[in-house]
Each structure stands twice: as structure tokens, then as C-alpha cells.
Design a protein around this motif. Structure first.
Motif, PDB file in Angstrom:
ATOM      1  N   GLU A 187       0.803  -1.221   0.000  1.00 39.77           N
ATOM      2  CA  GLU A 187       0.000   0.000   0.000  1.00 39.77           C
ATOM      3  C   GLU A 187       0.845   1.285   0.000  1.00 39.77           C
ATOM      4  O   GLU A 187       0.402   2.314  -0.505  1.00 39.77           O
ATOM      5  CB  GLU A 187      -0.931   0.030   1.223  1.00 39.77           C
ATOM      6  N   HIS A 188       2.041   1.215   0.558  1.00 40.21           N
ATOM      7  CA  HIS A 188       2.839   2.442   0.699  1.00 40.21           C
ATOM      8  C   HIS A 188       4.114   2.408  -0.131  1.00 40.21           C
ATOM      9  O   HIS A 188       5.053   3.149   0.130  1.00 40.21           O
ATOM     10  CB  HIS A 188       3.162   2.684   2.184  1.00 40.21           C
ATOM     11  N   LEU A 189       4.120   1.529  -1.119  1.00 41.15           N
ATOM     12  CA  LEU A 189       5.277   1.448  -2.008  1.00 41.15           C
ATOM     13  C   LEU A 189       4.959   2.149  -3.317  1.00 41.15           C
ATOM     14  O   LEU A 189       3.897   1.942  -3.907  1.00 41.15           O
ATOM     15  CB  LEU A 189       5.637  -0.012  -2.285  1.00 41.15           C
ATOM     16  N   ASN A 190       5.896   2.950  -3.786  1.00 39.22           N
ATOM     17  CA  ASN A 190       5.784   3.554  -5.110  1.00 39.22           C
ATOM     18  C   ASN A 190       6.613   2.754  -6.102  1.00 39.22           C
ATOM     19  O   ASN A 190       7.608   2.127  -5.735  1.00 39.22           O
ATOM     20  CB  ASN A 190       6.299   4.994  -5.084  1.00 39.22           C
ATOM     21  N   ASP A 191       6.205   2.807  -7.353  1.00 40.71           N
ATOM     22  CA  ASP A 191       7.049   2.182  -8.386  1.00 40.71           C
ATOM     23  C   ASP A 191       7.070   3.092  -9.618  1.00 40.71           C
ATOM     24  O   ASP A 191       7.666   4.149  -9.572  1.00 40.71           O
ATOM     25  CB  ASP A 191       6.604   0.733  -8.679  1.00 40.71           C
ATOM     26  N   TYR A 192       6.404   2.688 -10.704  1.00 47.37           N
ATOM     27  CA  TYR A 192       6.426   3.509 -11.914  1.00 47.37           C
ATOM     28  C   TYR A 192       5.465   4.692 -11.770  1.00 47.37           C
ATOM     29  O   TYR A 192       4.636   4.726 -10.871  1.00 47.37           O
ATOM     30  CB  TYR A 192       6.042   2.654 -13.133  1.00 47.37           C
ATOM     31  N   LEU A 193       5.580   5.622 -12.697  1.00 40.12           N
ATOM     32  CA  LEU A 193       4.654   6.756 -12.696  1.00 40.12           C
ATOM     33  C   LEU A 193       3.251   6.219 -12.982  1.00 40.12           C
ATOM     34  O   LEU A 193       3.052   5.448 -13.928  1.00 40.12           O
ATOM     35  CB  LEU A 193       5.078   7.785 -13.750  1.00 40.12           C
ATOM     36  N   GLU A 194       2.304   6.615 -12.183  1.00 36.03           N
ATOM     37  CA  GLU A 194       1.032   5.900 -12.128  1.00 36.03           C
ATOM     38  C   GLU A 194       0.037   6.304 -13.219  1.00 36.03           C
ATOM     39  O   GLU A 194      -0.671   5.453 -13.768  1.00 36.03           O
ATOM     40  CB  GLU A 194       0.410   6.132 -10.745  1.00 36.03           C
ATOM     41  N   TYR A 195      -0.036   7.566 -13.528  1.00 35.60           N
ATOM     42  CA  TYR A 195      -1.121   8.050 -14.381  1.00 35.60           C
ATOM     43  C   TYR A 195      -0.595   8.361 -15.785  1.00 35.60           C
ATOM     44  O   TYR A 195      -0.115   9.459 -16.048  1.00 35.60           O
ATOM     45  CB  TYR A 195      -1.777   9.276 -13.736  1.00 35.60           C
TER      46      TYR A 195
END
Lengths: 283, 94
Positions: free
Chosen positions: B71-79
Motif C-alpha cells: 500500500e505504501h510502495l511507489n514504483d512507476y509513474l502511475e497516471y
């Protein structure tokens, strides 16, 4: 150190003396020519203790033994890190080679330990003339290297420029890429990756930590200290969505807990709120 | 005249087509024969501005809930928004 946690890099302007820079370029040239040949200058074996790398006489060895460089290294990965690998990055004048955006190696372990990579620029690099491109704040994201090639331009990305002898320390996860060199001179850079062999807890000068360490109650929507670690860890980079930003604060707080040994540390109550509620389940 | 495709990726700081551009990439099927885009600044402030300049939306990213534990991990650009436009170039062009 808090800026390193928020941005994924920190730069030290002209920290290597001129004579070491000049001899360093000569040795980088030799290393480039001889690294894969049958004879000549070779890099250390992976895993070699740093103290045993590039024994003197060696310009790269001198650079790695400068007190100010050892102080930087010690602050991030301790007094006895292991050599992972190094490489000389050389761009001919007017080279059009463009490296896609990437992270080095593979996705690392999900814990907060990290390697550092020191980028040593032994000569002046003018703006736009081949300095490394990198994306501040990208270091804690969980991505595969090839997946980043899609991003040609990201708001807030930087391209290194600066005076001779500048060293930039990267968290191993920072997104970066080599760039074309439209200039008339060769562009040299030495990159070395170092692995910690001790827990990276309070390895730097922490004389001011007690004064700057905010309590876990420090919350942007309640009360907060005007000058604290949390204020730095709240850095929002221009390419981030608000969700990205809040998640990054969580990841930065976890990294700061590791670096300081303070298991209650928090920024804006995100971890503390969840940890407090977790104890209620089943009660 | 022969049609060629140009493709524009825009990544936004929110899930709406008029959310602000934070990253971009341009792929030119005309090999320079058609109009180009600036390299150093976002070509459009958002996806709607691109549409008003003739770009057609091909695809937008799905909104997916994070997996438990992530839930609190970012990875690639989302949008991510993908646009195209067709450019007519002279027959015989590469």
C-alpha cells in the motif's frame, strides 16, 4: 543526511584537489584501455575491502583515501565497506550517445539497507555537456531497470554540471542516465559502488541530531517544529503526485528509523497511526 | 501523401485527463518530417491541452488497488496517457 534521504543524492563541490583530478583522468584512461585486456591496470575484485583497493601509487587510490572522501564514505557505509565494482565513463567530444533512464543492478531487498555510488567528475562539466542525468527523489521506488526507459523527460530531473573535483553520492536506487556530450572536450567520470558491512546506524556526525530530531507527533496538519528532520523529509519533488509524495514520506521515515535507530520516528503520523491501530485488531 | 503516426506519452500528477503533466515522451513516425515537440519543457500542461492541439487519446492507465502489503510502495509513474496523431508526409519519404 536527511537531505540524502529525501533526495537520494548529495553533492560535494570541488572536494578533490586539482592534482588528483589531473592524474585521475590519466588513470581512468588507462583503466578504460586495460580493464578487459590480458595485462595492465585492473579493477579490484568484487568484495575487496575498500582499504585494499587501488594500492598506492594510484590516483584512484589517492582519491579513495582522501580524508574528506573517506569521511563521506564512512558516513554512509561505515569504515570498512566492500568494493562492489567501479567503471570509467568516457564520452568523446560531440558524442551523441544517450543512455536510457535506468537504475543499476536489480531491484534490491525490501529492507532499508543501501549501497552508495560515488560519481567523481575530475574536470569541469559545463551545463548540458555530458553530465549525468538523474531524478531527485526517485531512489526509494520499486522498479525494474528496463521499465524506466519509457521516460524521456521528467519534471524536476537534473543534469550534472559543476567544477572539477566534484563528487556526487547516489543512493543505489536513484534513477539516472548518461547523456550526450556536445562539448569539444572528453568527458570523464569514475563511478564506484560500495556495500556496507555494518548496520548503517548513526555512522555520520550526529552532534545536532538530538536538536533536530522531531517527535513522532510532528504533523503537518496539527503541530510541527519549524526546523527539524521532518521538514526536510517533507520535500516534494515536482514530478510526484500527492499519493506518491505521502508514500515517499512513509518510505523516508522508515529509512530514517534505520539510520538513527529510533524505531518510533515518524513524519506526519502515517506510521504511528497504523502501528497504534494494529494493536486493536481482535481486541 | 502517406500517413505516419506520432505518439505522445504524458504522465500526470493525478488520474484525471486535465491533471498536470509531470513527465513525457515523444515518438515520431515521420522521422522529423512532421511537427516536433520541445525537449526541455512539458509540451502540454495536461492531456486536455494536448487534445486541443490535435492529439487523440489512445489509452489511459487503469486504476488498480495496491496489493496487500504494497500500500505504501511507489514504483512507476502511475497516471499514464497515450496519444497519437496522424501526419501526412510525401510519398517516398523514409
Amino acid at each position: 543526511m536527511a537531505e540524502f534521504v529525501a533526495n537520494g543524492f548529495i553533492r560535494f563541490e570541488a572536494i578533490v584537489p586539482e592534482d588528483v583530478n589531473e592524474r585521475g583522468i590519466d588513470e581512468m584512461r588507462r583503466l578504460e584501455l586495460e580493464r578487459f585486456g590480458p595485462d595492465g591496470l585492473k579493477p579490484p575484485h568484487t568484495g575487496t575491502p575498500l582499504d585494499e583497493c587501488y594500492p598506492l601509487p594510484s590516483a584512484i587510490g589517492e582519491y579513495l583515501r582522501l580524508p574528506q572522501i573517506r569521511g563521506i564514505i564512512e558516513s554512509f557505509v561505515g569504515v570498512d565497506p566492500a568494493f562492489d565494482h567501479d567503471f570509467t565513463h568516457h564520452l568523446q567530444p560531440h558524442s551523441t550517445y544517450t543512455q536510457p533512464l535506468h537504475v543499476d543492478a536489480i531491484i534490491d531487498s525490501p529492507d532499508t539497507t543501501f549501497d552508495v555510488q560515488l560519481f567523481w567528475y575530475p574536470h569541469d562539466v559545463a551545463p548540458g555537456e555530458g553530465g549525468t542525468r538523474f531524478v531527485p527523489g526517485s531512489h526509494l521506488r520499486r522498479v525494474r531497470s528496463s521499465g524506466l526507459e519509457r521516460y524521456q523527460h521528467i519534471a524536476g530531473e537534473q543534469q550534472f554540471s559543476g567544477p572539477a573535483g566534484t563528487v556526487v553520492v547516489f543512493h543505489h536506487g536513484l534513477w539516472h542516465a548518461g547523456q550526450p556530450n556536445p562539448g569539444d572536450g572528453d568527458r570523464w567520470m569514475h563511478k564506484v559502488r560500495l556495500n556496507p558491512t555494518v548496520a548503517q546506524v548513526r555512522l555520520w556526525n550526529t552532534d545536532d541530531l538530538a536538536e533536530l530530531q522531531n517527535p513522532p507527533s510532528d504533523h503537518v496538519f496539527a503541530r510541527m517544529l519549524p526546523d527539524s528532520v521532518a521538514q526536510i523529509l517533507r520535500t516534494m519533488h515536482p514530478w510526484m503526485s500527492i499519493t506518491d509524495y505521502r508514500n515517499e514520506q512513509v518510505q523516508r521515515a522508515k529509512l530514517w528509523r534505520y539510520l538513527t535507530g529510533d524505531v518510533t520516528y515518524d513524519v506526519d503520523h502515517y506510521l504511528t497511526r497504523l502501528e497504534g491501530r494494529a494493536g486493536l485488531v481482535g481486541s | 501523401m502517406a500517413p505516419r503516426q506520432q505518439v505522445l506519452y504524458l504522465w500526470a500528477n493525478g488520474s484525471a485527463l486535465d491533471s498536470g503533466t509531470v513527465a513525457w515522451a515523444f515518438h515520431d513516425g515521420t522521422d522529423g518530417a512532421g511537427p516536433t515537440l520541445p525537449d526541455t519543457t512539458p509540451p502540454y500542461a495536461n492531456g486536455v491541452a494536448a487534445m486541443r492541439n490535435g492529439w487523440m487519446l489512445l489509452q489511459s492507465s487503469q486504476l488498480t488497488a495496491p496489493l496487500p502489503g504494497n500500500e505504501h510502495l511507489n514504483d512507476y509513474l502511475e497516471y499514464e496517457f497515450v496519444f497519437e496523431r496522424h501526419i501526412d508526409i510525401p510519398e517516398g519519404s523514409p
